[in-house]
Design a protein around this motif. Structure first.
Motif, PDB file in Angstrom:
ATOM      1  N   PRO A   4      47.635  53.179  30.429  1.00  0.00           N
ATOM      2  CA  PRO A   4      46.506  52.261  30.211  1.00  0.00           C
ATOM      3  C   PRO A   4      46.600  51.495  28.888  1.00  0.00           C
ATOM      4  O   PRO A   4      46.209  50.338  28.817  1.00  0.00           O
TER       5      PRO A   4
ATOM      6  N   THR B 197      54.099  46.717  27.863  1.00  0.00           N
ATOM      7  CA  THR B 197      55.012  47.426  28.762  1.00  0.00           C
ATOM      8  C   THR B 197      56.441  46.918  28.528  1.00  0.00           C
ATOM      9  O   THR B 197      56.666  45.710  28.483  1.00  0.00           O
TER      10      THR B 197
ATOM     11  N   GLY C  72      49.238  44.956  26.277  1.00  0.00           N
ATOM     12  CA  GLY C  72      50.273  44.111  26.884  1.00  0.00           C
ATOM     13  C   GLY C  72      51.646  44.469  26.363  1.00  0.00           C
ATOM     14  O   GLY C  72      52.417  43.605  25.963  1.00  0.00           O
TER      15      GLY C  72
ATOM     16  N   ARG D 262      49.213  50.333  27.583  1.00  0.00           N
ATOM     17  CA  ARG D 262      50.146  49.208  27.748  1.00  0.00           C
ATOM     18  C   ARG D 262      49.464  48.042  28.448  1.00  0.00           C
ATOM     19  O   ARG D 262      49.831  46.902  28.233  1.00  0.00           O
ATOM     20  N   GLU D 263      48.457  48.333  29.256  1.00  0.00           N
ATOM     21  CA  GLU D 263      47.645  47.237  29.803  1.00  0.00           C
ATOM     22  C   GLU D 263      46.792  46.650  28.667  1.00  0.00           C
ATOM     23  O   GLU D 263      46.712  45.433  28.495  1.00  0.00           O
TER      24      GLU D 263
ATOM     25  N   VAL E 296      39.315  46.001  29.397  1.00  0.00           N
ATOM     26  CA  VAL E 296      40.597  46.565  29.834  1.00  0.00           C
ATOM     27  C   VAL E 296      40.288  47.369  31.092  1.00  0.00           C
ATOM     28  O   VAL E 296      39.564  48.371  31.025  1.00  0.00           O
TER      29      VAL E 296
ATOM     30  N   SER F  76      41.751  49.442  33.054  1.00  0.00           N
ATOM     31  CA  SER F  76      42.096  50.868  33.189  1.00  0.00           C
ATOM     32  C   SER F  76      41.423  51.739  32.125  1.00  0.00           C
ATOM     33  O   SER F  76      41.608  52.949  32.113  1.00  0.00           O
TER      34      SER F  76
END
Ligand code: PBG
Length: 327
Positions: free
Chosen positions: A203, A211, A209, A205-206, A47, A49
């Protein structure tokens, strides 16, 4: 009695004395390690971020969780990355969903490891919201039915505790009733009781996935200025049957942790969230801060504020360091 008879430096003069007089202590036993689990085999997808954090396939998760458990961290919490997203987040409650498979594998390998499942839909829905969307809004009561169903499926897979994180009203009560009816009265509920609509989740949400594809979560998560309202949230969740109440994020809400701790007699958890982790990791990567030392200081502040347990991406790393410090 003041100076010169009183000299507080007397209390700080040696490592042994300082160790003896610590008012709070950080132990691996306080920590819960979050993991992101995805489909496939031998997958370790970093990941960007969150340096050092990965999306892990079930086999890799079992490996990592085992190492974490052996370092003295008693619990993990799982977030799932589904194969497909749809409006109702179907994989969240599919018996072969990624989290369900992960729980079964973990409990088979480490029956003593305490496994929490995050109980929310934003990772599973194509719109990225935490429930059923009707007319552009998350429908509270329609979401409760799916939460209850998902909790039971997670419990059937062997989850020791479920952690509803969607901030739906009545979620804890609906989940408790469903678990009890299905014969799972011994399974815990760790409620994300006071979860604020925070920019610190970026971060995550990154990583997950998740968002939101339109709007934001302000109509269900709490408004950052409100501490009194957080106490109402905690009181309601406790009344509905929460075994542990959580405050999230931790760092910007230390006052809320303290007030919840003083007011109620249930264990208090605090979530040291993704953005709090990434700030430290980014500064450490630049050589601006000593990452592990700062992480330890942050976790100590969360304990001093009153948290009994801390969910943190630093868990494994800190547990490793605490082991070597203790010798
Ligand atoms: C899902 C959920 C989120 C986090 C935990 N569960 C994200 C969100 O509400 O957008 C955030 C965790 C973190 O930032 O580490 N509802």
């Amino acid at each position: 009695m003041g100076f010169p008879a009183t000299r507080l430096r007397r209390l700080r003069q040696s490592p042994a004395l300082r160790r003896m007089l610590q008012e709070v202590r950080l132990s691996p036993a306080d920590l819960i390690q979050p993991f992101f689990v995805c489909h496939g085999e031998n997958v370790r997808r970093s990941v960007s971020s969150m340096p050092g954090v990965h999306q892990l396939s079930v086999d890799q998760l079992v490996k990592e969780a085992g190492e974490t458990f052996r370092l003295g961290v008693p619990a993990v919490i799982l977030f799932g990355i589904p194969a497909e997203k749809d409006p109702l987040g179907k994989e969240a409650y599919a018996p072969q969903g990624v989290v369900q498979r992960a729980v079964r594998a973990l409990k088979e390998s480490f029956p003593e490891l305490f496994v929490f499942t995050d109980l929310c839909f934003c990772e599973y829905t194509d719109h990225g919201h935490c429930g059923v969307v009707k007319n552009g809004n998350v429908d509270n009561d329609a979401t409760l039915e799916l939460l209850a169903r998902t909790a039971v499926v997670q419990a059937e897979s062997g989850a020791d505790g479920v952690a509803p994180s969607g901030m739906m009203d009545g979620a804890v009560g609906a989940i408790r009733r469903a678990l009890d009816q299905a014969g799972f009265s011994s399974r815990l509920i760790m409620a994300y009781a006071a979860k604020f609509a925070s920019a610190f989740y970026g971060p995550f949400r990154e990583a997950a996935g998740s968002t939101p594809q339109f709007g934001d979560r302000r109509a269900y998560q709490m408004d950052p200025p409100n501490a009194r309202e957080a106490l109402r949230e905690a009181a309601l969740d406790i009344e509905e049957g929460a075994d542990i109440v959580m405050v999230k994020p931790a760092l910007a809400y230390l006052d809320v942790i303290r007030q919840v701790k003083d007011r109620f007699h249930v264990p208090v958890a605090a979530y040291n969230v993704s953005g709090e982790f990434s700030m430290v990791a980014a500064a450490a990567a630049n050589g601006w801060l000593d990452g592990p030392a700062v992480a330890r200081e942050i976790l100590l502040s969360i304990k001093r504020a009153g948290a009994d347990v801390i969910l943190t991406y630093h868990a494994k790393d800190i547990a490793q360091r605490l082991q070597s410090l203790d010798r």
